[in-house]
Write a protein that holds these residues in place. Sequence first.
Motif: not given
Length: 209
Positions: A55-61, A32-38, A1-5
């Motif tokens: 989500x950002x890394x996985x290309x999800x939302x 996350x790559x499978x689909x959206x995260x809720x 996980x990015x340190x700033x996040x």
Amino acid sequence: MPSELLHAAERAKGFMPPEEGSALFETALRYGPLGPICEIGTYCGKSAIYLGAAARQAGSVVVTVDHHRGSEEIQPGWAHHDPALVDPRFGKMDSLPVFRATIAAAGLEEDVIAVVGRSERVAALWNTPLGMVFIDGGHSDEPVTLDYEGWAPHVMEGGALAFHDVHPDPADGGQGPYRVYRRALESGAFAEVAVHGSLRVLERVGQGI
């Protein structure tokens, strides 16, 4: 996980322990790559940062659902009540402004979408298959049951259903999440794949709930 996040998540208002937050991030990164995260239960956005980073890394939302009036355990007179979150105009809890500031400060407004409303009402309108559902709303039996019945059917095959605050020992916390987590396992539709503190991660392996 990015340190700033990671830093943003750890300083945000909320109840997610760092080790469980990191496990939540890793889970969302996997599914996350499978689909959206809720996420069900937004509060002030602490766990949404972990999910949004993944989500950002996985290309999800991430879609995070909450009425922002607070679950019962953060109402006045309860142990987790925060008077700073009371809107004096209406005399009600309102975590939405703090959530928006938290996500904006983390730079995740493009990755985390807020839906303001009761979980069961939103679930009844939902049609998109989900790669992951994270249930962390109200912790008594009724809200957890409604969250499970409303959202578990939307988890796609191979997707994840995660519960927070699962405490097998009543001395450690409320039993609502534990009882519904057990129900999910006993349904045969989900199999447990990970345990991290009070976080339980199940994977969808069959139909029904």
